[in-house]
Design a protein around this motif. Structure first.
Motif, PDB file in Angstrom:
ATOM      1  N   VAL A  79       0.838  -1.207   0.000  1.00  0.00           N
ATOM      2  CA  VAL A  79       0.000   0.000   0.000  1.00  0.00           C
ATOM      3  C   VAL A  79       0.871   1.254   0.000  1.00  0.00           C
ATOM      4  O   VAL A  79       0.598   2.217  -0.722  1.00  0.00           O
ATOM      5  CB  VAL A  79      -0.959  -0.007   1.215  1.00  0.00           C
ATOM      6  CG1 VAL A  79      -1.618   1.356   1.390  1.00  0.00           C
ATOM      7  CG2 VAL A  79      -2.025  -1.082   1.043  1.00  0.00           C
ATOM      8  N   LEU A  80       1.923   1.255   0.816  1.00  0.00           N
ATOM      9  CA  LEU A  80       2.845   2.399   0.842  1.00  0.00           C
ATOM     10  C   LEU A  80       3.464   2.624  -0.536  1.00  0.00           C
ATOM     11  O   LEU A  80       3.514   3.757  -1.040  1.00  0.00           O
ATOM     12  CB  LEU A  80       3.964   2.157   1.861  1.00  0.00           C
ATOM     13  CG  LEU A  80       3.708   2.529   3.315  1.00  0.00           C
ATOM     14  CD1 LEU A  80       4.960   2.274   4.140  1.00  0.00           C
ATOM     15  CD2 LEU A  80       3.277   3.972   3.463  1.00  0.00           C
ATOM     16  N   ALA A  81       3.951   1.549  -1.138  1.00  0.00           N
ATOM     17  CA  ALA A  81       4.583   1.663  -2.457  1.00  0.00           C
ATOM     18  C   ALA A  81       3.580   2.186  -3.492  1.00  0.00           C
ATOM     19  O   ALA A  81       3.907   3.062  -4.305  1.00  0.00           O
ATOM     20  CB  ALA A  81       5.141   0.305  -2.886  1.00  0.00           C
ATOM     21  N   PHE A  82       2.365   1.640  -3.464  1.00  0.00           N
ATOM     22  CA  PHE A  82       1.331   2.067  -4.417  1.00  0.00           C
ATOM     23  C   PHE A  82       0.966   3.538  -4.211  1.00  0.00           C
ATOM     24  O   PHE A  82       0.852   4.299  -5.174  1.00  0.00           O
ATOM     25  CB  PHE A  82       0.087   1.200  -4.243  1.00  0.00           C
ATOM     26  CG  PHE A  82      -1.061   1.605  -5.128  1.00  0.00           C
ATOM     27  CD1 PHE A  82      -1.113   1.220  -6.460  1.00  0.00           C
ATOM     28  CD2 PHE A  82      -2.095   2.389  -4.630  1.00  0.00           C
ATOM     29  CE1 PHE A  82      -2.164   1.611  -7.278  1.00  0.00           C
ATOM     30  CE2 PHE A  82      -3.157   2.787  -5.440  1.00  0.00           C
ATOM     31  CZ  PHE A  82      -3.187   2.388  -6.772  1.00  0.00           C
ATOM     32  N   PHE A  83       0.825   3.946  -2.958  1.00  0.00           N
ATOM     33  CA  PHE A  83       0.419   5.329  -2.670  1.00  0.00           C
ATOM     34  C   PHE A  83       1.471   6.317  -3.153  1.00  0.00           C
ATOM     35  O   PHE A  83       1.153   7.307  -3.838  1.00  0.00           O
ATOM     36  CB  PHE A  83       0.186   5.516  -1.170  1.00  0.00           C
ATOM     37  CG  PHE A  83      -0.011   6.955  -0.768  1.00  0.00           C
ATOM     38  CD1 PHE A  83      -1.206   7.611  -1.030  1.00  0.00           C
ATOM     39  CD2 PHE A  83       1.021   7.659  -0.150  1.00  0.00           C
ATOM     40  CE1 PHE A  83      -1.381   8.948  -0.684  1.00  0.00           C
ATOM     41  CE2 PHE A  83       0.851   8.994   0.204  1.00  0.00           C
ATOM     42  CZ  PHE A  83      -0.352   9.634  -0.069  1.00  0.00           C
ATOM     43  N   PHE A  84       2.736   6.080  -2.818  1.00  0.00           N
ATOM     44  CA  PHE A  84       3.784   7.022  -3.214  1.00  0.00           C
ATOM     45  C   PHE A  84       3.996   7.013  -4.727  1.00  0.00           C
ATOM     46  O   PHE A  84       4.293   8.044  -5.332  1.00  0.00           O
ATOM     47  CB  PHE A  84       5.087   6.704  -2.483  1.00  0.00           C
ATOM     48  CG  PHE A  84       5.106   7.209  -1.069  1.00  0.00           C
ATOM     49  CD1 PHE A  84       5.224   8.566  -0.814  1.00  0.00           C
ATOM     50  CD2 PHE A  84       5.006   6.347   0.000  1.00  0.00           C
ATOM     51  CE1 PHE A  84       5.246   9.052   0.488  1.00  0.00           C
ATOM     52  CE2 PHE A  84       5.017   6.810   1.311  1.00  0.00           C
ATOM     53  CZ  PHE A  84       5.132   8.173   1.557  1.00  0.00           C
ATOM     54  N   SER A  85       3.838   5.839  -5.357  1.00  0.00           N
ATOM     55  CA  SER A  85       3.947   5.768  -6.814  1.00  0.00           C
ATOM     56  C   SER A  85       2.826   6.569  -7.470  1.00  0.00           C
ATOM     57  O   SER A  85       3.068   7.340  -8.419  1.00  0.00           O
ATOM     58  CB  SER A  85       3.883   4.306  -7.264  1.00  0.00           C
ATOM     59  OG  SER A  85       3.906   4.211  -8.661  1.00  0.00           O
ATOM     60  N   TRP A  86       1.607   6.403  -6.959  1.00  0.00           N
ATOM     61  CA  TRP A  86       0.466   7.169  -7.498  1.00  0.00           C
ATOM     62  C   TRP A  86       0.663   8.659  -7.288  1.00  0.00           C
ATOM     63  O   TRP A  86       0.369   9.471  -8.180  1.00  0.00           O
ATOM     64  CB  TRP A  86      -0.824   6.720  -6.806  1.00  0.00           C
ATOM     65  CG  TRP A  86      -1.987   7.625  -7.124  1.00  0.00           C
ATOM     66  CD1 TRP A  86      -2.801   7.576  -8.207  1.00  0.00           C
ATOM     67  CD2 TRP A  86      -2.427   8.747  -6.335  1.00  0.00           C
ATOM     68  NE1 TRP A  86      -3.730   8.597  -8.151  1.00  0.00           N
ATOM     69  CE2 TRP A  86      -3.515   9.326  -7.014  1.00  0.00           C
ATOM     70  CE3 TRP A  86      -2.009   9.304  -5.127  1.00  0.00           C
ATOM     71  CZ2 TRP A  86      -4.197  10.437  -6.520  1.00  0.00           C
ATOM     72  CZ3 TRP A  86      -2.667  10.411  -4.630  1.00  0.00           C
ATOM     73  CH2 TRP A  86      -3.753  10.963  -5.322  1.00  0.00           C
ATOM     74  N   LEU A  87       1.153   9.043  -6.116  1.00  0.00           N
ATOM     75  CA  LEU A  87       1.346  10.457  -5.806  1.00  0.00           C
ATOM     76  C   LEU A  87       2.322  11.104  -6.780  1.00  0.00           C
ATOM     77  O   LEU A  87       2.061  12.195  -7.314  1.00  0.00           O
ATOM     78  CB  LEU A  87       1.861  10.603  -4.365  1.00  0.00           C
ATOM     79  CG  LEU A  87       2.076  12.039  -3.855  1.00  0.00           C
ATOM     80  CD1 LEU A  87       0.753  12.795  -3.811  1.00  0.00           C
ATOM     81  CD2 LEU A  87       2.733  12.029  -2.482  1.00  0.00           C
ATOM     82  N   LEU A  88       3.439  10.448  -7.027  1.00  0.00           N
ATOM     83  CA  LEU A  88       4.424  11.007  -7.951  1.00  0.00           C
ATOM     84  C   LEU A  88       3.903  11.043  -9.387  1.00  0.00           C
ATOM     85  O   LEU A  88       4.182  11.981 -10.141  1.00  0.00           O
ATOM     86  CB  LEU A  88       5.723  10.194  -7.878  1.00  0.00           C
ATOM     87  CG  LEU A  88       6.535  10.384  -6.592  1.00  0.00           C
ATOM     88  CD1 LEU A  88       7.705   9.426  -6.546  1.00  0.00           C
ATOM     89  CD2 LEU A  88       7.043  11.819  -6.472  1.00  0.00           C
ATOM     90  N   LYS A  89       3.123  10.019  -9.758  1.00  0.00           N
ATOM     91  CA  LYS A  89       2.543  10.005 -11.100  1.00  0.00           C
ATOM     92  C   LYS A  89       1.517  11.126 -11.253  1.00  0.00           C
ATOM     93  O   LYS A  89       1.447  11.796 -12.288  1.00  0.00           O
ATOM     94  CB  LYS A  89       1.884   8.653 -11.360  1.00  0.00           C
ATOM     95  CG  LYS A  89       1.454   8.458 -12.800  1.00  0.00           C
ATOM     96  CD  LYS A  89       0.932   7.042 -13.030  1.00  0.00           C
ATOM     97  CE  LYS A  89       0.539   6.849 -14.491  1.00  0.00           C
ATOM     98  NZ  LYS A  89       0.032   5.483 -14.742  1.00  0.00           N
ATOM     99  N   PHE A  90       0.715  11.344 -10.196  1.00  0.00           N
ATOM    100  CA  PHE A  90      -0.294  12.418 -10.202  1.00  0.00           C
ATOM    101  C   PHE A  90       0.367  13.778 -10.339  1.00  0.00           C
ATOM    102  O   PHE A  90      -0.087  14.641 -11.096  1.00  0.00           O
ATOM    103  CB  PHE A  90      -1.109  12.345  -8.905  1.00  0.00           C
ATOM    104  CG  PHE A  90      -2.099  13.461  -8.739  1.00  0.00           C
ATOM    105  CD1 PHE A  90      -3.322  13.433  -9.396  1.00  0.00           C
ATOM    106  CD2 PHE A  90      -1.811  14.546  -7.914  1.00  0.00           C
ATOM    107  CE1 PHE A  90      -4.239  14.468  -9.245  1.00  0.00           C
ATOM    108  CE2 PHE A  90      -2.715  15.584  -7.754  1.00  0.00           C
ATOM    109  CZ  PHE A  90      -3.935  15.544  -8.416  1.00  0.00           C
ATOM    110  N   ILE A  91       1.463  13.964  -9.625  1.00  0.00           N
ATOM    111  CA  ILE A  91       2.174  15.247  -9.656  1.00  0.00           C
ATOM    112  C   ILE A  91       2.731  15.541 -11.051  1.00  0.00           C
ATOM    113  O   ILE A  91       2.733  16.689 -11.510  1.00  0.00           O
ATOM    114  CB  ILE A  91       3.310  15.240  -8.607  1.00  0.00           C
ATOM    115  CG1 ILE A  91       2.718  15.324  -7.200  1.00  0.00           C
ATOM    116  CG2 ILE A  91       4.283  16.393  -8.835  1.00  0.00           C
ATOM    117  CD1 ILE A  91       3.722  15.075  -6.101  1.00  0.00           C
TER     118      ILE A  91
END
Length: 502
Positions: free
Chosen positions: A182-194
Motif C-alpha cells: 500500500v505504501l509503495a502504491f500510494f507514493f507511486s500514485w502520488l508522484l505520477k499524479f504530480i
C-alpha cells in the motif's frame, strides 16, 4: 490490526522514515552527479556500469558487508537502500538531460543563455518527467527492499513479516506485506499524479522537497544527536523475547520510576544482538545458556546437561572474554524437545523420549532441517536413544506443527515453550536421558553497565528461578494465539507473582 495498532503505527513511521531518508540521500547524490556528467559521456557510462553492478549484489550480502563497518540498525539499512536507489535516479536524470533536441539547445545558446541558465530554464524542465519517473522507480524499490531492515534491527514493516514467518502467524505476514504494498502504491500514485502537468509538478515538487528536507533533516538529527536514553533493552524475534523485555522494563521502572527505558523488540538474531551489546547500541538483552556456550563462546565438545554447570561456564567465559555480566537464569528452559501427536501419545502411553525406540517402525517424524542434520539433533539421538524411525521428513519450522496437527506426521521436534504445543494439545516427551543441553534465559549486559546500575541488576535478579516451562508456554500462547499484547501478558505475570507493585 486492532490489537497491534500501536506497533503498526510505529513500524509504519520507521518504514516511511527509512525510505524517505534513503530517497533524499540518493537524490542528493544522483541528480547533481547526472548534471555534472551530462557533457562527459564516458565517465557517465562508467558510473552507470558501477551502479548497475551494485544492483546485481543481493541486498542481504550488502547488509552483511556493511555490518562489520557501521554496525547494525538503521544506518546500514539506509546505506544499502541508497546504493540501490542511485541507479534509477541517475540513469533517468542523465537520459532526460541528454535527450533534449539539439535545435532547442542551439536556440537557447543563440539567445545568449549561460550554461547554468540553460540548465535552469530549458534542460531541467524538459528532463523533469524523466527525473520524476526515476524517483518513482527508486521509491517503490526502496519501500519494498526496506522490509529487510528488520533483519538487522532497523525496524519497519519487515518486523511483522519476519515475526509472522517465525511464529507461523499469517496475520503478521499479511499486515507487513500488505502495508508495504500500500505504501509503495500510494507514493507511486502520488508522484505520477504530480507529473501530469506543469502546475501540479511545480507545487508538488515544492511540497515533496519540504517534506523530504524536513523529514530527512529530523532523521539525520536523530541519528547524529540521538535523544538521551539511559537504558536500551532489545530482544530477538518472536513472542517470548518480547514478553521478557517487557518484564525487564516493568521491573526496572518499578525499582526506579524515573528510569528512562527504551525497548527494541524483534531486533534480530543472536549475532546481531551480541554485536549491538558490544558496540553499546543496546544495554541489555535476554540470552540463553545453551546459546551462549554453542554460538557465542563456541565451546568445544558437548555442552553439559547440568543446568547449573552450563550457566556457570557461560557466566565465567562471558566475563573473562568479553567483560560482560550474565545474571542468574530463570527456571524454565527453552531447549529442544520431541513432541508427539495426542492420538499417538495416548495410543502408546508416551511420556518419555526413551519409549519411542520401541516404536521405530511406527514413528513418522517431521524435523527442522537443522535438527535433522546437526549432532545435537536427530543424528545424535540415535546413539543414546536407539532411534531409527520409519520415515523422517524435513520441513521448515513453521510447517512442522501444521503437519502434526493435520496427521501427516506423529512426532516433530520443537522447543519446550512453543505455544503450538498447548494450541494443538500435543504431548511433549521428557528427555529422560538428558541428551539436550540446558537453555535457561537470563539478562546479559556489559560489566561496566552493571556496575553503574546496581538497581537495574537487583531488579532483574527478581526473575531468577522464576517462570516455569508451563507458565512461559501459556504466556507465548496468550500472545501468539490469543493475540494479547506482550506488554499486557508480561505485566500480568509480574503482578500475579508480586514481583512489582501495582
Amino acid at each position: 490490526m486492532q490489537s497491534q495498532q500501536v506497533a503498526i503505527i510505529k513500524a509504519l513511521e520507521q518504514h516511511i522514515g527509512i525510505s524517505l531518508l534513503s530517497l533524499l540521500i540518493a537524490m542528493v547524490i544522483a541528480i547533481p552527479l547526472a548534471i555534472l556528467l551530462k557533457d562527459h559521456r564516458r565517465i557517465a557510462e562508467a558510473c552507470l556500469q558501477v551502479a548497475g553492478i551494485i544492483q546485481t549484489i543481493p541486498s542481504l550480502a550488502v547488509l552483511g558487508l556493511l555490518i562489520p563497518i557501521v554496525g547494525i540498525g538503521t544506518v546500514p539499512a539506509v546505506i544499502a537502500l541508497v546504493l540501490y536507489a542511485i541507479m534509477p535516479i541517475f540513469q533517468n536524470t542523465y537520459a532526460g538531460l541528454t535527450d533534449i533536441a539539439p535545435n532547442l539547445e542551439e536556440a537557447a545558446t543563440a539567445f545568449g543563455l549561460t550554461k547554468w541558465k540553460k540548465l535552469e530554464r530549458l534542460e531541467l524542465p524538459m528532463a523533469m518527467p524523466m527525473i520524476l519517473s526515476g524517483i518513482r522507480i527508486s521509491l517503490v524499490m526502496i519501500i519494498g527492499t526496506a522490509t529487510l531492515a528488520a533483519l538487522i534491527g532497523g525496524g519497519g514493516l519487515g518486523t511483522f513479516i519476519l515475526t509472522g514467518i517465525q511464529s507461523n502467524n499469517n496475520d503478521y505476514v499479511i499486515i507487513g506485506a500488505v502495508l508495504s504494498a500500500v505504501l509503495a502504491f500510494f507514493f507511486s500514485w502520488l508522484l505520477k499524479f504530480i507529473s501530469k502537468n506543469t502546475k501540479r509538478m511545480r507545487v508538488g515538487l515544492i511540497g515533496i522537497a519540504l517534506i523530504l528536507i524536513g523529514f530527512g533533516g529530523f532523521k539525520t538529527y536523530q541519528a547524529v544527536w540521538p535523544a538521551p536514553t539511559k537504558i536500551v533493552i532489545a530482544g530477538k524475534m518472536g513472542s517470548e523475547p518480547d514478553i521478557l523485555i517487557h518484564m525487564y522494563k516493568d521491573l526496572i521502572k518499578d525499582a526506579d520510576p524515573k528510569a528512562d527505558v527504551t525497548l527494541k523488540p524483534n531486533f534480530g538474531g543472536t549475532n546481531f544482538l551480541f554485536k549491538a551489546l558490544q558496540s553499546n547500541q543496546i544495554d541489555i538483552y535476554p540470552e540463553f545458556t545453551g546459546t551462549v556456550n554453542q554460538q557465542i563462546i563456541k565451546l568445544k565438545g558437548k555442552t553439559s546437561s547440568d543446568p547449573e554447570k552450563t550457566y556457570q561456564t557461560a557466566r565465567r567465559e562471558l566475563a573473562s572474554r568479553y567483560q560482560m555480566r550474565y545474571l542468574k537464569p530463570m527456571k524454565y528452559q527453552n531447549g529442544y524437545a520431541l513432541v508427539a501427536s495426542p492420538q499417538f501419545a495416548q495410543e502408546h502411553q508416551l511420556t518419555k523420549m526413551s519409549q519411542l525406540s520401541a516404536l521405530n517402525d511406527q514413528v513418522e517424524a517431521g524435523f527442522d532441517p537443522d535438527f535433522y542434520q546437526l549432532h545435537d539433533g536427530y543424528p545424535g539421538l540415535k546413539g543414546p536413544y536407539g532411534y531409527n524411525f520409519k520415515t523422517v521428513k524435513t520441513m521448515e519450522p513453521s510447517i512442522r506443527y501444521k503437519a502434526i496437527a493435520n496427521g501427516r506426521v506423529n512426532v516433530v521436534d520443537g522447543y519446550t515453550t512453543d505455544p503450538q504445543i498447548p494450541q494443538y494439545h500435543l504431548k511433549m516427551l521428557q528427555d529422560d536421558k538428558h541428551f539436550f543441553p540446558p537453555y535457561q534465559g537470563a539478562p546479559l549486559m556489559k560489566e561496566s553497565f552493571a556496575k553503574k546500575n546496581p538497581k537495574v541488576v537487583k531488579a532483574l535478579n527478581k526473575l531468577s528461578g522464576k517462570i516455569t516451562t508451563e507458565e512461559m508456554q501459556q504466556m507465548n500462547y496468550d500472545v501468539t494465539v490469543k493475540k494479547q499484547s506482550a506488554a499486557h501478558v508480561a505485566r500480568r505475570y509480574l503482578l500475579q507473582h508480586h514481583l512489582i507493585k501495582k
